[in-house]
Design a protein around this motif. Structure first.
Motif, PDB file in Angstrom:
ATOM      1  N   LYS A  13      -6.780  14.859   6.972  1.00 51.75           N
ATOM      2  CA  LYS A  13      -5.954  13.662   6.854  1.00 51.75           C
ATOM      3  C   LYS A  13      -6.285  12.896   5.575  1.00 51.75           C
ATOM      4  CE  LYS A  13      -5.597  12.810  11.837  1.00 51.75           C
ATOM      5  NZ  LYS A  13      -5.770  14.135  12.254  1.00 51.75           N
ATOM      6  N   LEU A  14      -5.270  12.231   5.030  1.00 55.46           N
ATOM      7  CA  LEU A  14      -5.477  11.237   3.981  1.00 55.46           C
ATOM      8  C   LEU A  14      -5.803   9.950   4.718  1.00 55.46           C
ATOM      9  CD1 LEU A  14      -5.339  10.261   1.040  1.00 55.46           C
ATOM     10  CD2 LEU A  14      -2.914   9.789   1.422  1.00 55.46           C
ATOM     11  N   HIS A  15      -7.000   9.424   4.507  1.00 55.76           N
ATOM     12  CA  HIS A  15      -7.537   8.301   5.274  1.00 55.76           C
ATOM     13  C   HIS A  15      -7.729   7.118   4.327  1.00 55.76           C
ATOM     14  CE1 HIS A  15     -10.204   6.673   8.496  1.00 55.76           C
ATOM     15  NE2 HIS A  15     -10.772   6.086   7.458  1.00 55.76           N
ATOM     16  N   PHE A  16      -7.118   5.971   4.638  1.00 56.26           N
ATOM     17  CA  PHE A  16      -7.276   4.772   3.799  1.00 56.26           C
ATOM     18  C   PHE A  16      -7.046   3.542   4.666  1.00 56.26           C
ATOM     19  CE2 PHE A  16      -2.889   6.144   3.561  1.00 56.26           C
ATOM     20  CZ  PHE A  16      -2.150   4.984   3.678  1.00 56.26           C
ATOM     21  N   ALA A  17      -7.431   2.385   4.138  1.00 57.59           N
ATOM     22  CA  ALA A  17      -7.191   1.112   4.815  1.00 57.59           C
ATOM     23  C   ALA A  17      -6.275   0.272   3.937  1.00 57.59           C
ATOM     24  CB  ALA A  17      -8.499   0.380   5.072  1.00 57.59           C
ATOM     25  N   MET A  18      -5.402  -0.494   4.593  1.00 56.64           N
ATOM     26  CA  MET A  18      -4.407  -1.250   3.859  1.00 56.64           C
ATOM     27  C   MET A  18      -3.989  -2.466   4.680  1.00 56.64           C
ATOM     28  SD  MET A  18      -1.095   0.590   2.391  1.00 56.64           S
ATOM     29  CE  MET A  18       0.408  -0.014   3.055  1.00 56.64           C
ATOM     30  N   LYS A  19      -3.556  -3.527   3.979  1.00 55.78           N
ATOM     31  CA  LYS A  19      -3.022  -4.682   4.696  1.00 55.78           C
ATOM     32  C   LYS A  19      -1.856  -5.286   3.925  1.00 55.78           C
ATOM     33  CE  LYS A  19      -5.966  -8.343   2.841  1.00 55.78           C
ATOM     34  NZ  LYS A  19      -6.808  -9.479   3.199  1.00 55.78           N
ATOM     35  N   THR A  20      -0.900  -5.795   4.660  1.00 55.30           N
ATOM     36  CA  THR A  20       0.219  -6.542   4.098  1.00 55.30           C
ATOM     37  C   THR A  20       0.936  -7.277   5.224  1.00 55.30           C
ATOM     38  OG1 THR A  20       2.136  -6.473   2.616  1.00 55.30           O
ATOM     39  CG2 THR A  20       1.988  -4.728   4.255  1.00 55.30           C
ATOM     40  N   SER A  21       1.606  -8.350   4.869  1.00 53.24           N
ATOM     41  CA  SER A  21       2.517  -9.014   5.795  1.00 53.24           C
ATOM     42  C   SER A  21       3.931  -8.980   5.225  1.00 53.24           C
ATOM     43  CB  SER A  21       2.065 -10.454   6.064  1.00 53.24           C
ATOM     44  OG  SER A  21       1.969 -11.158   4.840  1.00 53.24           O
ATOM     45  N   TYR A  52       2.516   6.207  11.334  1.00 53.38           N
ATOM     46  CA  TYR A  52       1.060   6.379  11.411  1.00 53.38           C
ATOM     47  C   TYR A  52       0.340   5.144  11.948  1.00 53.38           C
ATOM     48  CZ  TYR A  52       2.688  10.075   8.386  1.00 53.38           C
ATOM     49  OH  TYR A  52       3.414  11.131   7.858  1.00 53.38           O
ATOM     50  N   GLY A  53       1.017   4.336  12.761  1.00 52.23           N
ATOM     51  CA  GLY A  53       0.395   3.191  13.406  1.00 52.23           C
ATOM     52  C   GLY A  53       0.167   1.987  12.517  1.00 52.23           C
ATOM     53  N   PHE A  54       0.758   1.970  11.322  1.00 55.81           N
ATOM     54  CA  PHE A  54       0.560   0.834  10.421  1.00 55.81           C
ATOM     55  C   PHE A  54       1.275  -0.403  10.955  1.00 55.81           C
ATOM     56  CE2 PHE A  54       1.615  -1.657   6.554  1.00 55.81           C
ATOM     57  CZ  PHE A  54       0.314  -1.998   6.236  1.00 55.81           C
ATOM     58  N   VAL A  55       0.598  -1.568  10.852  1.00 60.19           N
ATOM     59  CA  VAL A  55       1.130  -2.839  11.338  1.00 60.19           C
ATOM     60  C   VAL A  55       1.119  -3.836  10.188  1.00 60.19           C
ATOM     61  CG1 VAL A  55       0.826  -4.703  13.014  1.00 60.19           C
ATOM     62  CG2 VAL A  55       0.197  -2.358  13.625  1.00 60.19           C
ATOM     63  N   ARG A  56       2.199  -4.564  10.019  1.00 61.88           N
ATOM     64  CA  ARG A  56       2.337  -5.547   8.929  1.00 61.88           C
ATOM     65  C   ARG A  56       1.987  -6.952   9.424  1.00 61.88           C
ATOM     66  NH1 ARG A  56       6.586  -3.782   4.894  1.00 61.88           N
ATOM     67  NH2 ARG A  56       6.876  -1.586   5.320  1.00 61.88           N
ATOM     68  N   ASP A  57       0.730  -7.189   9.719  1.00 59.03           N
ATOM     69  CA  ASP A  57       0.311  -8.486  10.232  1.00 59.03           C
ATOM     70  C   ASP A  57      -0.686  -9.200   9.325  1.00 59.03           C
ATOM     71  OD1 ASP A  57      -1.953  -6.955  10.621  1.00 59.03           O
ATOM     72  OD2 ASP A  57      -2.002  -7.179  12.792  1.00 59.03           O
ATOM     73  N   VAL A  62      -6.522   0.839   9.376  1.00 57.18           N
ATOM     74  CA  VAL A  62      -6.804   2.191   8.905  1.00 57.18           C
ATOM     75  C   VAL A  62      -5.557   3.035   9.142  1.00 57.18           C
ATOM     76  CG1 VAL A  62      -8.199   4.259   9.292  1.00 57.18           C
ATOM     77  CG2 VAL A  62      -9.279   2.003   9.287  1.00 57.18           C
ATOM     78  N   VAL A  63      -5.159   3.765   8.108  1.00 52.68           N
ATOM     79  CA  VAL A  63      -4.001   4.647   8.188  1.00 52.68           C
ATOM     80  C   VAL A  63      -4.488   6.069   7.925  1.00 52.68           C
ATOM     81  CG1 VAL A  63      -1.737   5.180   7.201  1.00 52.68           C
ATOM     82  CG2 VAL A  63      -2.511   2.804   7.319  1.00 52.68           C
ATOM     83  N   GLU A  64      -4.042   7.007   8.730  1.00 53.44           N
ATOM     84  CA  GLU A  64      -4.374   8.419   8.542  1.00 53.44           C
ATOM     85  C   GLU A  64      -3.084   9.224   8.510  1.00 53.44           C
ATOM     86  OE1 GLU A  64      -8.773   8.961  10.422  1.00 53.44           O
ATOM     87  OE2 GLU A  64      -7.086   9.358  11.738  1.00 53.44           O
ATOM     88  N   ILE A  65      -2.773   9.765   7.339  1.00 53.90           N
ATOM     89  CA  ILE A  65      -1.592  10.606   7.182  1.00 53.90           C
ATOM     90  C   ILE A  65      -2.053  12.058   7.199  1.00 53.90           C
ATOM     91  CG2 ILE A  65       0.341  11.231   5.693  1.00 53.90           C
ATOM     92  CD1 ILE A  65       0.193   8.424   4.482  1.00 53.90           C
ATOM     93  N   PRO A  66      -1.537  12.872   8.113  1.00 49.09           N
ATOM     94  CA  PRO A  66      -1.927  14.285   8.128  1.00 49.09           C
ATOM     95  C   PRO A  66      -1.583  14.950   6.801  1.00 49.09           C
ATOM     96  CG  PRO A  66      -0.652  13.722  10.085  1.00 49.09           C
ATOM     97  CD  PRO A  66      -0.560  12.551   9.155  1.00 49.09           C
ATOM     98  N   MET A  67      -2.488  15.766   6.301  1.00 46.28           N
ATOM     99  CA  MET A  67      -2.234  16.460   5.039  1.00 46.28           C
ATOM    100  C   MET A  67      -1.027  17.379   5.143  1.00 46.28           C
ATOM    101  SD  MET A  67      -4.140  15.289   2.703  1.00 46.28           S
ATOM    102  CE  MET A  67      -4.097  16.513   1.405  1.00 46.28           C
ATOM    103  N   SER A  68      -0.671  17.771   6.360  1.00 41.78           N
ATOM    104  CA  SER A  68       0.521  18.604   6.543  1.00 41.78           C
ATOM    105  C   SER A  68       1.787  17.865   6.099  1.00 41.78           C
ATOM    106  CB  SER A  68       0.640  19.046   8.004  1.00 41.78           C
ATOM    107  OG  SER A  68       0.743  17.919   8.852  1.00 41.78           O
ATOM    108  N   ALA A  69       1.727  16.527   6.011  1.00 42.76           N
ATOM    109  CA  ALA A  69       2.864  15.753   5.516  1.00 42.76           C
ATOM    110  C   ALA A  69       3.069  15.961   4.020  1.00 42.76           C
ATOM    111  CB  ALA A  69       2.655  14.272   5.807  1.00 42.76           C
ATOM    112  N   PHE A  70       2.045  16.502   3.326  1.00 42.18           N
ATOM    113  CA  PHE A  70       2.113  16.716   1.876  1.00 42.18           C
ATOM    114  C   PHE A  70       2.188  18.187   1.487  1.00 42.18           C
ATOM    115  CE2 PHE A  70      -0.321  12.758   2.452  1.00 42.18           C
ATOM    116  CZ  PHE A  70       0.477  11.884   1.737  1.00 42.18           C
ATOM    117  N   THR A  71       1.614  19.065   2.291  1.00 43.67           N
ATOM    118  CA  THR A  71       1.389  20.446   1.858  1.00 43.67           C
ATOM    119  C   THR A  71       2.652  21.250   1.588  1.00 43.67           C
ATOM    120  OG1 THR A  71       1.090  21.130   4.163  1.00 43.67           O
ATOM    121  CG2 THR A  71      -0.903  20.641   2.903  1.00 43.67           C
TER     122      THR A  71
END
Length: 92
Positions: A13-21, A52-57, A62-71
């Motif tokens: 997975k591509l694993h990163f953390a992000m935030k936005t509202s 991928y469960g991302f919430v705009r609050d 933490v967001v995890e995108i499966p590498m299969s989404a890119f391959t």
């Protein structure tokens, strides 16, 4: 170019953390080619339909995108941009 072929397996997975509202649509991408949209894959994030469960609050998530989404589009043996963030209709 970076060789990320070790991450070609289904559990990778591509694993990163992000935030936005912000409600602005944006994309997360990866690229192996040298020409726009060739060897490049974008994952769309749209308000009310974020994957991928991302919430705009405004909090970190933490967001995890499966590498299969890119391959299917990205050559993992020659990655030039490992993480791209693109605001589609304004600032994020």
């Amino acid at each position: 170019k970076y060789n990320l072929s070790a991450f070609r397996f289904p559990e990778s997975k591509l694993h990163f953390a992000m935030k936005t509202s912000s409600t602005t649509r944006f994309r997360i991408g990866m690229r192996s080619g040298n020409v726009n949209d060739i060897g490049q894959k974008w994952n769309e994030f749209a308000n009310g339909n974020d994957p991928y469960g991302f919430v705009r609050d405004g909090n970190w998530h933490v967001v995890e995108i499966p590498m299969s989404a890119f391959t299917g589009s990205v050559d993992l043996t020659e990655v030039s941009l490992m993480f791209e963030l693109l605001g589609v209709a304004g600032q994020i």
